[in-house]
Motif scaffolding. Structure first.
Motif, PDB file in Angstrom:
ATOM      1  N   THR A 236      19.711 -20.554  23.871  1.00 29.87           N
ATOM      2  CA  THR A 236      19.417 -19.590  22.808  1.00 29.87           C
ATOM      3  C   THR A 236      17.959 -19.602  22.380  1.00 29.87           C
ATOM      4  O   THR A 236      17.525 -18.715  21.633  1.00 29.87           O
ATOM      5  CB  THR A 236      20.299 -19.875  21.571  1.00 29.87           C
ATOM      6  N   SER A 237      17.194 -20.615  22.833  1.00 25.70           N
ATOM      7  CA  SER A 237      15.758 -20.607  22.526  1.00 25.70           C
ATOM      8  C   SER A 237      15.073 -19.448  23.251  1.00 25.70           C
ATOM      9  O   SER A 237      15.554 -18.974  24.279  1.00 25.70           O
ATOM     10  CB  SER A 237      15.124 -21.934  22.958  1.00 25.70           C
ATOM     11  N   ARG A 238      13.960 -18.992  22.722  1.00 27.70           N
ATOM     12  CA  ARG A 238      13.203 -17.886  23.326  1.00 27.70           C
ATOM     13  C   ARG A 238      11.838 -18.403  23.747  1.00 27.70           C
ATOM     14  O   ARG A 238      10.813 -18.061  23.178  1.00 27.70           O
ATOM     15  CB  ARG A 238      13.095 -16.733  22.333  1.00 27.70           C
ATOM     16  N   TYR A 239      11.844 -19.227  24.780  1.00 24.15           N
ATOM     17  CA  TYR A 239      10.609 -19.884  25.205  1.00 24.15           C
ATOM     18  C   TYR A 239       9.549 -18.890  25.647  1.00 24.15           C
ATOM     19  O   TYR A 239       8.351 -19.132  25.479  1.00 24.15           O
ATOM     20  CB  TYR A 239      10.904 -20.876  26.331  1.00 24.15           C
ATOM     21  N   GLU A 240       9.984 -17.771  26.208  1.00 28.99           N
ATOM     22  CA  GLU A 240       8.997 -16.779  26.646  1.00 28.99           C
ATOM     23  C   GLU A 240       8.241 -16.181  25.462  1.00 28.99           C
ATOM     24  O   GLU A 240       7.037 -15.896  25.550  1.00 28.99           O
ATOM     25  CB  GLU A 240       9.672 -15.679  27.476  1.00 28.99           C
ATOM     26  N   LEU A 241       8.931 -16.038  24.317  1.00 29.93           N
ATOM     27  CA  LEU A 241       8.257 -15.529  23.123  1.00 29.93           C
ATOM     28  C   LEU A 241       7.285 -16.572  22.570  1.00 29.93           C
ATOM     29  O   LEU A 241       6.163 -16.247  22.173  1.00 29.93           O
ATOM     30  CB  LEU A 241       9.284 -15.160  22.048  1.00 29.93           C
ATOM     31  N   TYR A 242       7.733 -17.837  22.546  1.00 29.96           N
ATOM     32  CA  TYR A 242       6.863 -18.895  22.048  1.00 29.96           C
ATOM     33  C   TYR A 242       5.643 -19.044  22.953  1.00 29.96           C
ATOM     34  O   TYR A 242       4.513 -19.228  22.477  1.00 29.96           O
ATOM     35  CB  TYR A 242       7.600 -20.242  21.991  1.00 29.96           C
ATOM     36  N   ALA A 243       5.869 -18.975  24.269  1.00 24.67           N
ATOM     37  CA  ALA A 243       4.772 -19.125  25.225  1.00 24.67           C
ATOM     38  C   ALA A 243       3.742 -18.010  25.046  1.00 24.67           C
ATOM     39  O   ALA A 243       2.530 -18.245  25.115  1.00 24.67           O
ATOM     40  CB  ALA A 243       5.308 -19.135  26.656  1.00 24.67           C
ATOM     41  N   ASP A 244       4.223 -16.802  24.792  1.00 26.29           N
ATOM     42  CA  ASP A 244       3.304 -15.675  24.590  1.00 26.29           C
ATOM     43  C   ASP A 244       2.471 -15.877  23.323  1.00 26.29           C
ATOM     44  O   ASP A 244       1.253 -15.657  23.331  1.00 26.29           O
ATOM     45  CB  ASP A 244       4.105 -14.369  24.487  1.00 26.29           C
ATOM     46  N   ARG A 248      -1.674 -16.555  23.177  1.00 24.99           N
ATOM     47  CA  ARG A 248      -2.607 -15.737  22.395  1.00 24.99           C
ATOM     48  C   ARG A 248      -3.320 -16.568  21.336  1.00 24.99           C
ATOM     49  O   ARG A 248      -4.498 -16.356  21.055  1.00 24.99           O
ATOM     50  CB  ARG A 248      -1.852 -14.583  21.728  1.00 24.99           C
ATOM     51  N   TYR A 249      -2.610 -17.541  20.774  1.00 22.83           N
ATOM     52  CA  TYR A 249      -3.177 -18.338  19.682  1.00 22.83           C
ATOM     53  C   TYR A 249      -4.376 -19.169  20.122  1.00 22.83           C
ATOM     54  O   TYR A 249      -5.327 -19.364  19.350  1.00 22.83           O
ATOM     55  CB  TYR A 249      -2.086 -19.264  19.113  1.00 22.83           C
ATOM     56  N   VAL A 250      -4.350 -19.685  21.333  1.00 24.68           N
ATOM     57  CA  VAL A 250      -5.437 -20.559  21.785  1.00 24.68           C
ATOM     58  C   VAL A 250      -6.696 -19.791  22.180  1.00 24.68           C
ATOM     59  O   VAL A 250      -7.720 -20.401  22.494  1.00 24.68           O
ATOM     60  CB  VAL A 250      -4.980 -21.446  22.976  1.00 24.68           C
ATOM     61  N   GLU A 255      -5.358 -12.801  16.789  1.00 24.72           N
ATOM     62  CA  GLU A 255      -5.075 -12.173  15.498  1.00 24.72           C
ATOM     63  C   GLU A 255      -3.616 -12.413  15.155  1.00 24.72           C
ATOM     64  O   GLU A 255      -2.734 -12.116  15.955  1.00 24.72           O
ATOM     65  CB  GLU A 255      -5.369 -10.672  15.541  1.00 24.72           C
ATOM     66  N   PRO A 256      -3.319 -12.975  13.994  1.00 24.43           N
ATOM     67  CA  PRO A 256      -1.931 -13.209  13.604  1.00 24.43           C
ATOM     68  C   PRO A 256      -1.121 -11.919  13.580  1.00 24.43           C
ATOM     69  O   PRO A 256      -1.650 -10.842  13.240  1.00 24.43           O
ATOM     70  CB  PRO A 256      -2.047 -13.807  12.202  1.00 24.43           C
ATOM     71  N   GLN A 257       0.137 -12.009  13.915  1.00 22.74           N
ATOM     72  CA  GLN A 257       1.030 -10.855  13.914  1.00 22.74           C
ATOM     73  C   GLN A 257       1.559 -10.657  12.496  1.00 22.74           C
ATOM     74  O   GLN A 257       2.648 -11.070  12.144  1.00 22.74           O
ATOM     75  CB  GLN A 257       2.186 -11.068  14.904  1.00 22.74           C
ATOM     76  N   VAL A 258       0.754  -9.989  11.692  1.00 22.97           N
ATOM     77  CA  VAL A 258       1.082  -9.756  10.286  1.00 22.97           C
ATOM     78  C   VAL A 258       1.145  -8.255  10.047  1.00 22.97           C
ATOM     79  O   VAL A 258       0.202  -7.522  10.372  1.00 22.97           O
ATOM     80  CB  VAL A 258       0.030 -10.391   9.352  1.00 22.97           C
ATOM     81  N   ILE A 259       2.237  -7.818   9.497  1.00 27.28           N
ATOM     82  CA  ILE A 259       2.396  -6.401   9.140  1.00 27.28           C
ATOM     83  C   ILE A 259       2.329  -6.300   7.628  1.00 27.28           C
ATOM     84  O   ILE A 259       3.181  -6.826   6.913  1.00 27.28           O
ATOM     85  CB  ILE A 259       3.734  -5.841   9.666  1.00 27.28           C
ATOM     86  N   THR A 260       1.319  -5.669   7.143  1.00 31.14           N
ATOM     87  CA  THR A 260       1.065  -5.611   5.707  1.00 31.14           C
ATOM     88  C   THR A 260       1.712  -4.382   5.084  1.00 31.14           C
ATOM     89  O   THR A 260       1.660  -3.276   5.638  1.00 31.14           O
ATOM     90  CB  THR A 260      -0.454  -5.575   5.441  1.00 31.14           C
ATOM     91  N   ASP A 261       2.330  -4.573   3.955  1.00 34.66           N
ATOM     92  CA  ASP A 261       2.881  -3.476   3.178  1.00 34.66           C
ATOM     93  C   ASP A 261       1.745  -2.496   2.865  1.00 34.66           C
ATOM     94  O   ASP A 261       0.746  -2.871   2.230  1.00 34.66           O
ATOM     95  CB  ASP A 261       3.476  -4.024   1.885  1.00 34.66           C
ATOM     96  N   PRO A 262       1.845  -1.233   3.293  1.00 32.81           N
ATOM     97  CA  PRO A 262       0.747  -0.282   3.049  1.00 32.81           C
ATOM     98  C   PRO A 262       0.495  -0.026   1.562  1.00 32.81           C
ATOM     99  O   PRO A 262      -0.574   0.446   1.188  1.00 32.81           O
ATOM    100  CB  PRO A 262       1.204   0.991   3.768  1.00 32.81           C
TER     101      PRO A 262
END
Length: 269
Positions: A236-244, A248-250, A255-262
């Motif tokens: 049930t782990s999503r290693y492909e998502l964590y790896a992605d 990107r983080y390194v 850029e953090p994946q942040v969706i800001t309330d408009p």
């Protein structure tokens, strides 16, 4: 002999640094053979082949008295009095798992227990038991001590042996750590409390907080597979998502994946 390297304040400790096959290992090899044991020995390693660089290393000695391999500490603390970066380097051995006559073992050295991905990597490499040899004091980490290893055992479906020393290390020269506290000659009390955690969330009673001790416990390695099957964490782990995300983080342009309330920054009319 250097049965447990603890080097943070007095450079004289470096006199005891030794190769992986040095005096401490040779001394323990005879006991491993005599008593049919697998021994994990923590040493201050001097890497003779690479400019005598020093590492915080655990040597794995097989039950035939042979050296199976070594692991070098991945994470070096820079926390208060515990600034070990002037003594040894971050490890370069990855997350090895050693297959022994008694099971597949990993070694998460000391400060590495605070890093969940460190625990995870040993599990991904197939560890059944992970040992955590530590030297840590009450004021710094004791509230976390009963939690981190048990959580790792549950999340990664393996056993964890948490080992901590007992007593107070006193140094000949008082020191400060730039935190405004008066100069002092010790780190505080090393609180012991060694114990073993299982993948089913159970654990043994802890050893004493004040006295040296020996903990002997039977463990059933079948429990590792049983709880992998029960919880299905690997499936049930999503290693492909964590790896992605990590890939990107390194990168410097991450850029953090942040969706800001408009409406969050809307100016008042």
């Amino acid at each position: 002999m250097m049965p447990f390297a603890f080097c943070t304040r007095e450079k004289r400790w470096c006199e005891f640094a030794e190769p992986v096959d040095g005096e401490s290992t040779k001394f323990l090899q005879s006991f491993a053979l005599k008593y049919n044991m697998v021994i994990i020995s923590s040493i201050l390693e001097r890497d003779i082949s690479h400019g005598e660089v020093i590492w915080n290393t655990s040597v794995v000695i097989g039950n035939h008295g042979n050296i199976i391999g070594k692991h070098r500490k991945n994470h070096i603390p820079r926390v208060g009095d515990f600034n070990e970066s002037t003594y040894y380097m971050e490890g370069n051995t990855g997350h090895p798992v050693f297959e022994t006559v008694y099971g597949k073992i990993g070694i998460n050295i000391c400060y590495g227990r605070h890093h969940p991905l460190n625990w995870l990597a040993f599990g991904l490499n197939g560890a059944e038991i992970v040992f955590n040899p530590s030297a840590t004091v009450g004021e710094l980490s004791e509230p976390m001590w009963p939690i981190e290893a048990r959580n790792a055992a549950i999340a990664n479906s393996y056993f964890v042996a948490s080992i901590n020393r007992v007593g107070t290390e006193t140094f000949p020269n008082a020191f400060t750590s730039g935190d405004g506290k008066p100069a002092h000659a010790d780190f505080g009390h090393f609180y012991g409390s060694s114990y073993v955690s299982a993948p089913d969330a159970s654990c043994t009673p802890s050893l004493s907080r004040y006295r040296d001790g020996l903990l002997i416990t039977d463990i059933d390695l079948n429990l590792c597979r049983q709880f992998k099957d029960k919880w299905g964490f690997r499936m049930t782990s999503r290693y492909e998502l964590y790896a992605d995300t990590l890939a990107r983080y390194v990168k410097p342009e991450f850029e953090p994946q942040v969706i800001t309330d408009p409406l969050l920054h809307r100016k008042a009319s």
